[in-house]
Design a protein around this motif. Structure first.
Motif, PDB file in Angstrom:
ATOM      1  N   ALA A  24     115.812  87.731   5.417  1.00 44.88           N
ATOM      2  CA  ALA A  24     115.177  86.756   4.517  1.00 44.88           C
ATOM      3  C   ALA A  24     116.195  85.767   3.961  1.00 44.88           C
ATOM      4  CB  ALA A  24     114.461  87.474   3.379  1.00 44.88           C
ATOM      5  N   GLU A  25     117.412  86.238   3.707  1.00 46.45           N
ATOM      6  CA  GLU A  25     118.452  85.347   3.176  1.00 46.45           C
ATOM      7  C   GLU A  25     118.932  84.329   4.203  1.00 46.45           C
ATOM      8  OE1 GLU A  25     121.762  86.771   0.928  1.00 46.45           O
ATOM      9  OE2 GLU A  25     120.511  88.122  -0.251  1.00 46.45           O
ATOM     10  N   ILE A  26     118.935  84.710   5.483  1.00 49.94           N
ATOM     11  CA  ILE A  26     119.440  83.770   6.488  1.00 49.94           C
ATOM     12  C   ILE A  26     118.350  82.892   7.076  1.00 49.94           C
ATOM     13  CG2 ILE A  26     121.458  85.132   7.092  1.00 49.94           C
ATOM     14  CD1 ILE A  26     119.935  86.023   9.608  1.00 49.94           C
ATOM     15  N   ASP A  27     117.091  83.345   7.030  1.00 47.05           N
ATOM     16  CA  ASP A  27     115.993  82.547   7.579  1.00 47.05           C
ATOM     17  C   ASP A  27     114.699  82.917   6.870  1.00 47.05           C
ATOM     18  OD1 ASP A  27     114.090  81.168   9.032  1.00 47.05           O
ATOM     19  OD2 ASP A  27     114.822  81.822  10.981  1.00 47.05           O
ATOM     20  N   GLU A  28     114.331  82.121   5.889  1.00 45.90           N
ATOM     21  CA  GLU A  28     113.139  82.440   5.098  1.00 45.90           C
ATOM     22  C   GLU A  28     111.846  82.340   5.901  1.00 45.90           C
ATOM     23  OE1 GLU A  28     112.444  78.084   3.008  1.00 45.90           O
ATOM     24  OE2 GLU A  28     113.611  79.602   1.946  1.00 45.90           O
ATOM     25  N   ASN A  29     111.897  81.704   7.078  1.00 47.51           N
ATOM     26  CA  ASN A  29     110.712  81.590   7.924  1.00 47.51           C
ATOM     27  C   ASN A  29     110.558  82.752   8.909  1.00 47.51           C
ATOM     28  OD1 ASN A  29     109.868  79.058   6.844  1.00 47.51           O
ATOM     29  ND2 ASN A  29     111.522  78.096   8.001  1.00 47.51           N
ATOM     30  N   ALA A  30     111.570  83.601   8.991  1.00 51.58           N
ATOM     31  CA  ALA A  30     111.506  84.726   9.922  1.00 51.58           C
ATOM     32  C   ALA A  30     110.451  85.726   9.458  1.00 51.58           C
ATOM     33  CB  ALA A  30     112.865  85.398  10.029  1.00 51.58           C
ATOM     34  N   ILE A  31     109.748  86.274  10.421  1.00 55.08           N
ATOM     35  CA  ILE A  31     108.738  87.293  10.146  1.00 55.08           C
ATOM     36  C   ILE A  31     109.241  88.587  10.763  1.00 55.08           C
ATOM     37  CG2 ILE A  31     106.368  88.033  10.569  1.00 55.08           C
ATOM     38  CD1 ILE A  31     105.747  84.971  10.931  1.00 55.08           C
ATOM     39  N   CYS A  32     109.367  89.622   9.934  1.00 56.28           N
ATOM     40  CA  CYS A  32     109.861  90.906  10.425  1.00 56.28           C
ATOM     41  C   CYS A  32     108.776  91.957  10.290  1.00 56.28           C
ATOM     42  CB  CYS A  32     111.109  91.323   9.655  1.00 56.28           C
ATOM     43  SG  CYS A  32     111.892  92.787  10.348  1.00 56.28           S
ATOM     44  N   HIS A  33     108.349  92.490  11.424  1.00 56.31           N
ATOM     45  CA  HIS A  33     107.401  93.603  11.439  1.00 56.31           C
ATOM     46  C   HIS A  33     108.224  94.884  11.505  1.00 56.31           C
ATOM     47  CE1 HIS A  33     103.950  90.967  12.141  1.00 56.31           C
ATOM     48  NE2 HIS A  33     104.742  90.285  12.959  1.00 56.31           N
ATOM     49  N   CYS A  34     107.911  95.840  10.643  1.00 56.44           N
ATOM     50  CA  CYS A  34     108.696  97.068  10.566  1.00 56.44           C
ATOM     51  C   CYS A  34     107.867  98.281  10.947  1.00 56.44           C
ATOM     52  CB  CYS A  34     109.266  97.252   9.158  1.00 56.44           C
ATOM     53  SG  CYS A  34     110.376  95.930   8.675  1.00 56.44           S
ATOM     54  N   ALA A  35     108.480  99.142  11.740  1.00 61.02           N
ATOM     55  CA  ALA A  35     107.855 100.397  12.156  1.00 61.02           C
ATOM     56  C   ALA A  35     108.811 101.536  11.813  1.00 61.02           C
ATOM     57  CB  ALA A  35     107.586 100.374  13.662  1.00 61.02           C
ATOM     58  N   GLU A  36     108.238 102.728  11.591  1.00 59.10           N
ATOM     59  CA  GLU A  36     109.070 103.885  11.245  1.00 59.10           C
ATOM     60  C   GLU A  36     109.476 104.712  12.456  1.00 59.10           C
ATOM     61  OE1 GLU A  36     107.510 106.220   8.052  1.00 59.10           O
ATOM     62  OE2 GLU A  36     107.118 104.454   6.809  1.00 59.10           O
ATOM     63  N   ASN A  37     108.919 104.391  13.629  1.00 57.66           N
ATOM     64  CA  ASN A  37     109.270 105.111  14.851  1.00 57.66           C
ATOM     65  C   ASN A  37     108.841 104.281  16.062  1.00 57.66           C
ATOM     66  OD1 ASN A  37     106.453 105.926  15.678  1.00 57.66           O
ATOM     67  ND2 ASN A  37     106.571 106.971  13.699  1.00 57.66           N
ATOM     68  N   GLY A  38     109.227 104.729  17.237  1.00 60.34           N
ATOM     69  CA  GLY A  38     108.927 103.985  18.455  1.00 60.34           C
ATOM     70  C   GLY A  38     107.447 103.872  18.748  1.00 60.34           C
ATOM     71  N   SER A  39     106.702 104.917  18.470  1.00 60.01           N
ATOM     72  CA  SER A  39     105.267 104.891  18.711  1.00 60.01           C
ATOM     73  C   SER A  39     104.578 103.832  17.857  1.00 60.01           C
ATOM     74  CB  SER A  39     104.675 106.281  18.424  1.00 60.01           C
ATOM     75  OG  SER A  39     103.301 106.290  18.640  1.00 60.01           O
ATOM     76  N   GLU A  40     104.962 103.777  16.589  1.00 60.52           N
ATOM     77  CA  GLU A  40     104.408 102.775  15.685  1.00 60.52           C
ATOM     78  C   GLU A  40     104.835 101.367  16.119  1.00 60.52           C
ATOM     79  OE1 GLU A  40     104.858 101.590  11.013  1.00 60.52           O
ATOM     80  OE2 GLU A  40     104.825 103.744  11.471  1.00 60.52           O
ATOM     81  N   ALA A  41     106.045 101.229  16.613  1.00 61.62           N
ATOM     82  CA  ALA A  41     106.526  99.929  17.094  1.00 61.62           C
ATOM     83  C   ALA A  41     105.662  99.439  18.253  1.00 61.62           C
ATOM     84  CB  ALA A  41     107.994 100.029  17.522  1.00 61.62           C
ATOM     85  N   LEU A  42     105.332 100.331  19.180  1.00 55.43           N
ATOM     86  CA  LEU A  42     104.486  99.948  20.317  1.00 55.43           C
ATOM     87  C   LEU A  42     103.088  99.548  19.858  1.00 55.43           C
ATOM     88  CD1 LEU A  42     105.595 102.689  22.866  1.00 55.43           C
ATOM     89  CD2 LEU A  42     106.158 100.241  22.938  1.00 55.43           C
ATOM     90  N   LYS A  43     102.563 100.236  18.846  1.00 54.39           N
ATOM     91  CA  LYS A  43     101.239  99.875  18.310  1.00 54.39           C
ATOM     92  C   LYS A  43     101.285  98.492  17.667  1.00 54.39           C
ATOM     93  CE  LYS A  43      99.657 104.560  17.461  1.00 54.39           C
ATOM     94  NZ  LYS A  43      99.669 105.648  16.502  1.00 54.39           N
ATOM     95  N   ILE A  44     102.317  98.237  16.876  1.00 48.42           N
ATOM     96  CA  ILE A  44     102.468  96.923  16.240  1.00 48.42           C
ATOM     97  C   ILE A  44     102.589  95.848  17.315  1.00 48.42           C
ATOM     98  CG2 ILE A  44     104.035  95.461  14.892  1.00 48.42           C
ATOM     99  CD1 ILE A  44     104.622  97.970  13.153  1.00 48.42           C
ATOM    100  N   LEU A  45     103.397  96.112  18.314  1.00 48.29           N
ATOM    101  CA  LEU A  45     103.620  95.152  19.388  1.00 48.29           C
ATOM    102  C   LEU A  45     102.314  94.784  20.091  1.00 48.29           C
ATOM    103  CD1 LEU A  45     105.947  93.664  20.728  1.00 48.29           C
ATOM    104  CD2 LEU A  45     106.272  95.624  22.220  1.00 48.29           C
ATOM    105  N   SER A  46     101.489  95.778  20.358  1.00 51.38           N
ATOM    106  CA  SER A  46     100.220  95.507  21.050  1.00 51.38           C
ATOM    107  C   SER A  46      99.229  94.757  20.175  1.00 51.38           C
ATOM    108  CB  SER A  46      99.607  96.810  21.566  1.00 51.38           C
ATOM    109  OG  SER A  46      99.160  97.606  20.495  1.00 51.38           O
ATOM    110  N   SER A  47      99.439  94.765  18.861  1.00 54.77           N
ATOM    111  CA  SER A  47      98.517  94.069  17.957  1.00 54.77           C
ATOM    112  C   SER A  47      98.934  92.624  17.667  1.00 54.77           C
ATOM    113  CB  SER A  47      98.403  94.833  16.632  1.00 54.77           C
ATOM    114  OG  SER A  47      99.582  94.669  15.870  1.00 54.77           O
ATOM    115  N   LEU A  48     100.135  92.245  18.065  1.00 50.28           N
ATOM    116  CA  LEU A  48     100.628  90.897  17.781  1.00 50.28           C
ATOM    117  C   LEU A  48     100.036  89.877  18.756  1.00 50.28           C
ATOM    118  CD1 LEU A  48     104.430  91.614  17.158  1.00 50.28           C
ATOM    119  CD2 LEU A  48     102.643  91.247  15.448  1.00 50.28           C
ATOM    120  N   ASP A  49      99.802  88.665  18.249  1.00 53.00           N
ATOM    121  CA  ASP A  49      99.305  87.583  19.091  1.00 53.00           C
ATOM    122  C   ASP A  49     100.390  87.068  20.036  1.00 53.00           C
ATOM    123  OD1 ASP A  49      96.825  87.654  17.843  1.00 53.00           O
ATOM    124  OD2 ASP A  49      97.402  86.172  16.335  1.00 53.00           O
TER     125      ASP A  49
END
Length: 153
Positions: A24-49
């Motif tokens: 956020a300090e280096i790029d206020e326009n950056a969007i960071c999606h956070c997951a607590e594990n690899g499985s959750e990361a894959l779910k988030i990834l599949s939901s992104l446009d």
């Protein structure tokens, strides 16, 4: 900068918070999606446009670790071209070699210093649009001590 989308998978909430604050300090326009594990990361990834510009994966996470998530990402045609950066507290050479064999762009040891993390993220995010080859070269040129650039692209 137009909004860069980043996916971070890390089960350590303190590290995740530090990562998001640095980003956020280096790029206020950056969007960071956070997951607590690899499985959750894959779910988030599949939901992104739109696929993220880069994925950061911690090695040691519950449910699905970073290695298993990286293997899934690199075997899926939808995601295999997304640059993946492995992150860990481990500086074992075996881990760095495994990251390279499995197709990670690079591997970095989590810095304890907030400013060091900001500089690493600044280098990565400011070079995302220039393509993977330029990103790899920028990381090499920056000479970070805690980054291992995987394989020559």
């Amino acid at each position: 900068m137009d909004g860069k989308v980043i996916l971070l998978a890390d089960d350590d909430m303190d590290d995740t918070e530090m990562f998001c604050e640095a980003l956020a300090e280096i790029d206020e326009n950056a969007i960071c999606h956070c997951a607590e594990n690899g499985s959750e990361a894959l779910k988030i990834l599949s939901s992104l446009d739109k696929n993220p510009g880069v994925i950061f994966l911690d090695l040691n996470m519950p449910i699905m670790n970073g290695w298993d998530c990286l293997k899934r990402l690199k075997s899926d045609d939808r995601y295999k071209e997304i640059p993946v950066i492995m992150i860990s507290t481990s500086s074992h050479k075996n881990d760095m070699e495994t990251a390279s064999k499995l197709g990670a762009l690079c591997y970095f040891v989590k810095p304890n210093n907030f400013n060091d993390l900001k500089e690493i993220l600044r280098t990565i995010t400011s070079n995302l649009q220039n393509g993977v080859n330029n990103l790899v070269q920028s990381l090499k040129d920056a000479g970070f001590k805690n980054i291992f650039v995987c394989g020559e692209k």
